[in-house]
Design a protein around this motif. Structure first.
Motif, PDB file in Angstrom:
ATOM      1  N   ALA A  37       0.845  -1.027   0.247  1.00 32.02           N
ATOM      2  CA  ALA A  37       0.095  -0.106  -0.058  1.00 32.02           C
ATOM      3  C   ALA A  37       0.848   1.162   0.056  1.00 32.02           C
ATOM      4  O   ALA A  37       0.707   2.312  -0.809  1.00 32.02           O
ATOM      5  CB  ALA A  37      -0.953  -0.015   1.202  1.00 32.02           C
ATOM      6  N   ALA A  38       1.933   1.361   0.715  1.00 27.99           N
ATOM      7  CA  ALA A  38       2.793   2.438   0.792  1.00 27.99           C
ATOM      8  C   ALA A  38       3.412   2.624  -0.656  1.00 27.99           C
ATOM      9  O   ALA A  38       3.351   3.808  -1.002  1.00 27.99           O
ATOM     10  CB  ALA A  38       4.059   2.218   1.529  1.00 27.99           C
ATOM     11  N   LEU A  39       3.804   1.598  -1.371  1.00 26.20           N
ATOM     12  CA  LEU A  39       4.394   2.052  -2.746  1.00 26.20           C
ATOM     13  C   LEU A  39       3.255   2.268  -3.700  1.00 26.20           C
ATOM     14  O   LEU A  39       3.407   3.382  -4.320  1.00 26.20           O
ATOM     15  CB  LEU A  39       4.757   0.585  -3.154  1.00 26.20           C
ATOM     16  CG  LEU A  39       5.523   0.406  -4.428  1.00 26.20           C
ATOM     17  CD1 LEU A  39       6.902   1.442  -4.378  1.00 26.20           C
ATOM     18  CD2 LEU A  39       6.095  -0.797  -4.984  1.00 26.20           C
ATOM     19  N   ASP A  40       1.929   1.859  -3.629  1.00 27.86           N
ATOM     20  CA  ASP A  40       0.998   2.260  -4.462  1.00 27.86           C
ATOM     21  C   ASP A  40       0.460   3.608  -4.144  1.00 27.86           C
ATOM     22  O   ASP A  40       0.341   4.439  -5.000  1.00 27.86           O
ATOM     23  CB  ASP A  40      -0.165   1.187  -4.226  1.00 27.86           C
ATOM     24  CG  ASP A  40       0.071  -0.107  -4.699  1.00 27.86           C
ATOM     25  OD1 ASP A  40       0.922  -0.546  -5.664  1.00 27.86           O
ATOM     26  OD2 ASP A  40      -0.782  -1.005  -4.256  1.00 27.86           O
ATOM     27  N   ALA A  42       2.231   5.835  -2.564  1.00 29.07           N
ATOM     28  CA  ALA A  42       3.661   6.895  -2.833  1.00 29.07           C
ATOM     29  C   ALA A  42       3.319   7.253  -4.439  1.00 29.07           C
ATOM     30  O   ALA A  42       3.607   8.411  -4.765  1.00 29.07           O
ATOM     31  CB  ALA A  42       4.605   6.378  -2.767  1.00 29.07           C
ATOM     32  N   ARG A  43       3.277   6.206  -5.307  1.00 33.56           N
ATOM     33  CA  ARG A  43       3.276   6.606  -6.895  1.00 33.56           C
ATOM     34  C   ARG A  43       1.770   7.149  -7.093  1.00 33.56           C
ATOM     35  O   ARG A  43       1.803   8.216  -7.993  1.00 33.56           O
ATOM     36  CB  ARG A  43       2.936   5.128  -7.403  1.00 33.56           C
ATOM     37  CG  ARG A  43       4.335   4.359  -7.619  1.00 33.56           C
ATOM     38  CD  ARG A  43       4.111   3.086  -8.091  1.00 33.56           C
ATOM     39  NE  ARG A  43       5.581   2.367  -8.179  1.00 33.56           N
ATOM     40  CZ  ARG A  43       5.274   0.986  -8.035  1.00 33.56           C
ATOM     41  NH1 ARG A  43       4.368   0.344  -8.216  1.00 33.56           N
ATOM     42  NH2 ARG A  43       6.666   0.355  -8.657  1.00 33.56           N
ATOM     43  N   ARG A  44       0.487   7.130  -6.444  1.00 33.04           N
ATOM     44  CA  ARG A  44      -0.688   7.590  -6.707  1.00 33.04           C
ATOM     45  C   ARG A  44      -0.664   8.967  -6.121  1.00 33.04           C
ATOM     46  O   ARG A  44      -0.931  10.073  -7.052  1.00 33.04           O
ATOM     47  CB  ARG A  44      -1.959   7.130  -6.287  1.00 33.04           C
ATOM     48  CG  ARG A  44      -3.309   7.426  -6.530  1.00 33.04           C
ATOM     49  CD  ARG A  44      -4.343   6.905  -5.967  1.00 33.04           C
ATOM     50  NE  ARG A  44      -4.219   7.164  -4.359  1.00 33.04           N
ATOM     51  CZ  ARG A  44      -4.580   8.175  -3.708  1.00 33.04           C
ATOM     52  NH1 ARG A  44      -5.197   9.154  -4.453  1.00 33.04           N
ATOM     53  NH2 ARG A  44      -4.674   8.246  -2.508  1.00 33.04           N
ATOM     54  N   TRP A  45      -0.531   9.256  -5.079  1.00 32.47           N
ATOM     55  CA  TRP A  45      -0.585  10.650  -4.282  1.00 32.47           C
ATOM     56  C   TRP A  45       0.741  11.494  -4.435  1.00 32.47           C
ATOM     57  O   TRP A  45       0.555  12.671  -4.161  1.00 32.47           O
ATOM     58  CB  TRP A  45      -0.752  10.144  -2.682  1.00 32.47           C
ATOM     59  CG  TRP A  45      -1.573  11.157  -1.983  1.00 32.47           C
ATOM     60  CD1 TRP A  45      -2.674  11.838  -2.185  1.00 32.47           C
ATOM     61  CD2 TRP A  45      -1.048  11.628  -0.705  1.00 32.47           C
ATOM     62  NE1 TRP A  45      -2.944  12.745  -1.392  1.00 32.47           N
ATOM     63  CE2 TRP A  45      -1.765  12.648  -0.113  1.00 32.47           C
ATOM     64  CE3 TRP A  45      -0.029  11.366   0.220  1.00 32.47           C
ATOM     65  CZ2 TRP A  45      -1.694  13.324   1.013  1.00 32.47           C
ATOM     66  CZ3 TRP A  45       0.073  12.009   1.343  1.00 32.47           C
ATOM     67  CH2 TRP A  45      -0.674  12.807   1.855  1.00 32.47           C
ATOM     68  N   GLN A  46       1.828  10.979  -4.761  1.00 34.16           N
ATOM     69  CA  GLN A  46       2.934  11.793  -4.860  1.00 34.16           C
ATOM     70  C   GLN A  46       3.213  12.779  -3.873  1.00 34.16           C
ATOM     71  O   GLN A  46       3.185  13.866  -3.667  1.00 34.16           O
ATOM     72  CB  GLN A  46       2.781  12.850  -5.938  1.00 34.16           C
ATOM     73  CG  GLN A  46       2.487  11.991  -7.460  1.00 34.16           C
ATOM     74  CD  GLN A  46       4.051  11.276  -7.740  1.00 34.16           C
ATOM     75  OE1 GLN A  46       4.941  11.850  -7.754  1.00 34.16           O
ATOM     76  NE2 GLN A  46       3.908  10.085  -7.974  1.00 34.16           N
ATOM     77  N   PRO A  47       3.692  11.964  -2.526  1.00 34.17           N
ATOM     78  CA  PRO A  47       3.765  12.850  -1.281  1.00 34.17           C
ATOM     79  C   PRO A  47       5.123  13.615  -1.455  1.00 34.17           C
ATOM     80  O   PRO A  47       6.098  13.248  -2.160  1.00 34.17           O
ATOM     81  CB  PRO A  47       3.994  11.931  -0.002  1.00 34.17           C
ATOM     82  CG  PRO A  47       4.148  10.611  -0.853  1.00 34.17           C
ATOM     83  CD  PRO A  47       3.705  10.573  -2.265  1.00 34.17           C
TER      84      PRO A  47
END
Length: 237
Positions: A37-40, A42-47
């Motif tokens: 979930a962290a990887l997904d 990070a890619r989607r939300w661009q923190p």
């Protein structure tokens, strides 16, 4: 400064404490509880910053960090219960910007968050000049972001390269840890100077023939580090 912060922590209670502190300081915060979930997210939300626990289900934090570092420049603050030197070195080698060992206080965590965000908002100082510099067996090319040892290219993280380029620009100058920290992301006198020691240990593994007996990347006790040409070729060290 306020930022988008992704928290990856498998302990729900600990994650909620971290979330509340981040929100209280104005950060937009999203929490996940496993590495996939962290990887997904990070890619989607661009923190702007990822607070990343090492020990997580589905995908551990080290693999998450390695994958993200190949894709983005997101800041990574790694949380680990494994305080062994090799574990900390590995985290930094994979591209983490800082680490914090458990147990930690939320106030210390927030101090680290503020430090990373503050430093990242300022451009890192450029190495002295952009021309290629050869110091003993080591060649640093700031323009191409390349390091080689006796013409064999060596892979360096962003932090490692910034440190080596700064020292290569002024051979034999002694740099304090605070000065080297300044070259990694900007100036801030915080508790992350220990990170510089870890970067130096990693660099010695890459550029020294015997990392336990360095001849180029030297410690000046009580002060910091310097990069020297080392003994003449063929001289015993």
């Amino acid at each position: 400064m306020c930022a988008k912060v992704l928290v990856a922590e498998d302990d729900p209670r600990q994650a909620e404490v971290v979330r509340r502190y981040l929100v209280a300081e104005g950060h937009e915060t999203l929490v996940v509880h496993d590495g996939r979930a962290a990887l997904d997210e990070a890619r989607r939300w661009q923190p702007g910053l990822l607070v990343l626990d090492v020990m997580m289900p589905r995908l551990d934090g080290l693999r998450v960090c390695r994958t993200l570092r190949e894709e983005s420049d997101v800041l990574v603050l790694m949380l680990t219960a494994r305080a062994a030197e090799d574990d900390l070195l590995l985290g930094l080698e994979l591209g983490a910007d800082d680490y914090l060992t458990k147990p930690y206080s939320p106030r210390e965590l927030m101090a680290r968050v503020r430090t990373l965000l503050r430093r990242s908002s300022r451009p890192a100082p450029s190495p002295a000049g952009t021309r290629e510099r050869r110091i003993g067996r080591v060649t640093v090319d700031p323009a191409r972001h390349r390091v080689s040892v006796e013409d064999a290219e060596v892979e360096c993280t962003r932090g490692e390269f910034a440190i080596l380029a700064a020292m290569a620009g002024q051979p034999d100058r002694v740099f304090t840890r605070a000065q080297l920290l300044h070259h990694t992301r900007g100036i801030d006198r915080s508790s992350t100077e220990r990170t510089i020691d870890m970067h130096v240990l990693n660099l010695r593994r890459k550029i020294e023939t015997d990392p336990q007996r360095p001849v180029q990347l030297l410690t000046v006790y009580g002060v910091g580090y310097k990069l020297s040409a080392g003994p003449p070729t063929g001289d015993a060290s």
